[in-house]
Design an enzyme around this catalytic site. Structure first.
Site, mmCIF file in Angstrom:
data_model
loop_
_atom_site.group_PDB
_atom_site.id
_atom_site.type_symbol
_atom_site.label_atom_id
_atom_site.label_comp_id
_atom_site.label_asym_id
_atom_site.label_seq_id
_atom_site.Cartn_x
_atom_site.Cartn_y
_atom_site.Cartn_z
ATOM 1 N N GLU A 78 42.101 45.711 39.693
ATOM 2 C CA GLU A 78 42.981 46.406 38.741
ATOM 3 C C GLU A 78 42.094 46.804 37.572
ATOM 4 O O GLU A 78 41.766 45.969 36.731
ATOM 5 C CB GLU A 78 44.117 45.479 38.287
ATOM 6 C CG GLU A 78 45.014 44.969 39.415
ATOM 7 C CD GLU A 78 45.938 46.047 39.958
ATOM 8 O OE1 GLU A 78 46.172 47.041 39.259
ATOM 9 O OE2 GLU A 78 46.420 45.896 41.102
ATOM 10 N N CYS A 129 45.893 49.024 29.467
ATOM 11 C CA CYS A 129 45.174 49.783 30.494
ATOM 12 C C CYS A 129 45.883 51.084 30.874
ATOM 13 O O CYS A 129 45.245 52.044 31.276
ATOM 14 C CB CYS A 129 44.961 48.924 31.735
ATOM 15 S SG CYS A 129 46.504 48.269 32.373
HETATM 16 P P1 NAD Z 1 35.926 42.717 31.650
HETATM 17 O O1 NAD Z 1 35.645 43.451 32.908
HETATM 18 O O2 NAD Z 1 34.859 42.644 30.636
HETATM 19 O O3 NAD Z 1 36.350 41.192 31.941
HETATM 20 C C1 NAD Z 1 37.439 40.831 32.777
HETATM 21 C C2 NAD Z 1 37.199 39.438 33.348
HETATM 22 O O4 NAD Z 1 36.054 39.466 34.194
HETATM 23 C C3 NAD Z 1 36.927 38.367 32.305
HETATM 24 O O5 NAD Z 1 37.604 37.177 32.696
HETATM 25 C C4 NAD Z 1 35.426 38.175 32.362
HETATM 26 O O6 NAD Z 1 35.014 36.871 32.007
HETATM 27 C C5 NAD Z 1 35.157 38.428 33.837
HETATM 28 N N1 NAD Z 1 33.802 38.930 34.131
HETATM 29 C C6 NAD Z 1 32.962 39.595 33.323
HETATM 30 N N2 NAD Z 1 31.808 39.885 33.972
HETATM 31 C C7 NAD Z 1 31.944 39.389 35.218
HETATM 32 C C8 NAD Z 1 31.114 39.373 36.384
HETATM 33 N N3 NAD Z 1 29.900 39.927 36.393
HETATM 34 N N4 NAD Z 1 31.588 38.789 37.499
HETATM 35 C C9 NAD Z 1 32.819 38.238 37.513
HETATM 36 N N5 NAD Z 1 33.645 38.236 36.457
HETATM 37 C C10 NAD Z 1 33.219 38.796 35.324
HETATM 38 O O7 NAD Z 1 37.258 43.385 31.042
HETATM 39 P P2 NAD Z 1 37.956 43.102 29.648
HETATM 40 O O8 NAD Z 1 37.106 43.641 28.556
HETATM 41 O O9 NAD Z 1 38.378 41.691 29.575
HETATM 42 O O10 NAD Z 1 39.282 43.989 29.779
HETATM 43 C C11 NAD Z 1 39.358 45.337 29.413
HETATM 44 C C12 NAD Z 1 39.311 46.229 30.641
HETATM 45 O O11 NAD Z 1 40.288 45.819 31.581
HETATM 46 C C13 NAD Z 1 39.644 47.674 30.314
HETATM 47 O O12 NAD Z 1 38.774 48.507 31.036
HETATM 48 C C14 NAD Z 1 41.065 47.846 30.829
HETATM 49 O O13 NAD Z 1 41.429 49.150 31.183
HETATM 50 C C15 NAD Z 1 41.049 46.934 32.016
HETATM 51 N N6 NAD Z 1 42.402 46.494 32.340
HETATM 52 C C16 NAD Z 1 42.966 46.906 33.492
HETATM 53 C C17 NAD Z 1 44.265 46.533 33.793
HETATM 54 C C18 NAD Z 1 44.952 46.955 35.061
HETATM 55 O O14 NAD Z 1 46.007 46.404 35.344
HETATM 56 N N7 NAD Z 1 44.428 47.892 35.809
HETATM 57 C C19 NAD Z 1 44.974 45.742 32.895
HETATM 58 C C20 NAD Z 1 44.357 45.348 31.724
HETATM 59 C C21 NAD Z 1 43.063 45.717 31.446
#
Ligand code: NAD
Length: 453
Positions: free
Chosen positions: A204, A238
């Site tokens: 997502e 998002c």
């Molecule tokens: P992010 O990708 O930085 O982090 C999300 C999660 O992934 C965190 O728990 C983080 O610790 C983990 N993570 C980070 N690097 C990783 C790796 N290499 N391997 C595994 N896990 C890892 O995202 P964010 O900054 O927390 O959230 C914002 C983003 O999320 C925006 O792009 C937004 O659009 C998206 N988002 C999407 C939805 C959806 O439903 N499609 C909903 C909310 C947010």
């Protein structure tokens, strides 16, 4: 941890419907009990106004539990399907089976909802689960950890928090499914890692959601709905409208209404409004501020404060297509309004961009709505409305292409964590004409094909 989850899962305890109901009901009770703590923690992490936090996080999760409990019995039932005549007297069944032990990784922007909603799907489908929250929502993580500890045996479900390094290590383990919500960049890394072990993933992700306002739209209502969807959670949603493409003929009027709406919603000093959230951390305030540095026209707003994590609802125009704000997901309260003259040219331009999570169309013209929906790919569509399509358990939720893969919410959550096992079952009677030596079997098959197909 993983060993204990695997052996819990293999014990078969999670299979009966009663077991799944028991834990879903327990989770519901605990959420009701801790609802004020959840609201406080969301305020502490993101300055979320209580009404926004309750509607988009607590109430959404509770309604998902209710909807899933109501339908679980029907969804879990093995489905008898037809069997081709050739296989007589066998019988065929599709058996909804849990995937096993699943990993759910969440982001910081809706830290409660975006871990709990997939978790509910995983529990309903009979899985064991590990939940990993974002370290940028520490208070909400703490409450969720307590909730999970109070409601579940350690072998059934675990909660972990931590940084990217820890998350990377988690992803490297052997899971039966990985459900990830976060940025497109991280989603790509997770998919690459999961590909090594052929672990199925649901991603997502994010993206830039275009919002198109046509001449015939109700300008005032469009401005209200766009401002609400954009500035909810200070733009950190998002599916928030990322950029507005407004018909040049009505652009001036639209911007006027937009500015009025922002003042009506949050007052002349939004920093004093109890209904306006904050940015998650100072790096993100800096990132958003950098978008305003490169000479785009700030029509209203633009003030920010790194210390209090405040970023004013901001409307901009005159942005060049090559500016960073037109390429990156904004994910904050800055709304570019770009004028357009010809619909077909706009479709061509938007069609070149990665597929967004949501597309918004403001128009009364049904033919035009259909034309845009057919011409542009997107995870979801809002017609004369914003963000609500993401909060209905009757609508599957997910992206396409760079905005994600796979769907959840309601039945789609159950399906997401379920393997639909095909079972063909026979007794010990029946014809053996299909065994070698084949002799003239092929002629028989040809005749049968002409009759049946
Ligand atoms: P992010 O990708 O930085 O982090 C999300 C999660 O992934 C965190 O728990 C983080 O610790 C983990 N993570 C980070 N690097 C990783 C790796 N290499 N391997 C595994 N896990 C890892 O995202 P964010 O900054 O927390 O959230 C914002 C983003 O999320 C925006 O792009 C937004 O659009 C998206 N988002 C999407 C939805 C959806 O439903 N499609 C909903 C909310 C947010």
């Amino acid at each position: 941890m993983l060993e204990s989850l695997k052996s819990f899962y293999q014990s078969g305890k999670t299979l009966p419907e009663d077991f799944r109901r028991l834990y879903l009901e327990g989770l519901r009770r605990e959420i009701f009990k801790r609802e004020d703590d959840i609201l406080h923690s969301l305020y502490s992490d993101l300055g979320k106004p209580a009404a926004e936090a309750y509607a988009s996080e607590v109430s959404f999760v509770l309604s998902e539990i209710k909807y899933i409990l109501k339908n679980l019995h029907r969804w879990m039932k093995p489905q008898k399907v037809k069997t081709p005549l050739m296989f007589w007297p066998a019988k065929s069944t599709v058996l909804p089976s849990p995937k096993g032990v699943v990993l759910i990784l969440g982001p910081w922007n809706y830290p409660f909802q975006l871990l709990m909603a997939p978790f509910i799907g995983a529990l309903a489908a009979g899985n064991c689960a590990v939940l990993k929250s974002s370290r940028y929502a520490p208070s909400t993580s703490k409450i969720m950890e307590e909730i999970v500890k109070n409601c579940f045996e350690p072998g059934h479900c675990w909660f972990v928090s931590g940084d990217e390094e820890g998350a990377r290590k988690l992803v490297e383990q052997n899971w039966d499914h990985i459900f990830f919500t976060g940025s497109t960049e991280t989603g790509r890394k997770i998919m690459l890692k999961a590909a090594e072990s052929l672990t199925p993933v649901t991603l997502e992700l994010g993206g830039k959601n275009p919002c198109i306002v046509f001449d015939d739209a109700d300008i005032k209502i469009s401005a209200e709905r766009i401002a609400w969807g954009k500035f909810f959670n200070a733009g950190q949603t998002c599916i928030a409208p990322d950029t507005v493409y407004c018909s040049q003929n009505i652009k001036e009027k639209f911007i006027e209404y937009l500015r009025d709406t922002v003042t009506r919603f949050y007052g002349v000093s939004p920093e004093k409004s109890p209904d306006y959230g904050r940015i998650v951390n100072s790096q993100h305030v800096k990132r958003l501020a950098s978008y305003l540095e490169n000479g785009c026209g700030v029509i209203s707003g633009g003030r920010y404060d790194e210390e209090s994590l405040y970023f004013e609802p901001t409307i901009i125009d005159d942005v060049s297509e090559s500016a960073a704000i037109m390429k990156e997901e904004i994910f904050g309260p800055i709304l570019p309004v770009i004028g357009f003259k010809h619909t077909d040219d706009l479709i061509t331009e938007l069609g070149k961009k990665p597929s967004p999570l949501a597309l918004y169309i403001f128009s009364r013209n049904k033919k035009l709505q259909k034309k845009i929906m057919q011409a542009l790919t997107s995870g979801s569509v809002g017609i004369n409305e914003t963000i609500k399509q993401g909060a209905s358990h009757h609508l599957p939720f997910g992206g396409i292409g760079e905005s994600g893969t796979g769907m959840y919410h309601g039945k789609a959550s159950f399906d997401c964590f379920t393997h639909f096992k095909s079972v063909l079952s026979s007794g010990f009677t029946g014809p053996g004409f299909h065994y070698p030596p084949y002799g003239k079997t092929v002629n028989l098959l040809k005749k049968a094909a002409r009759i049946f197909y």
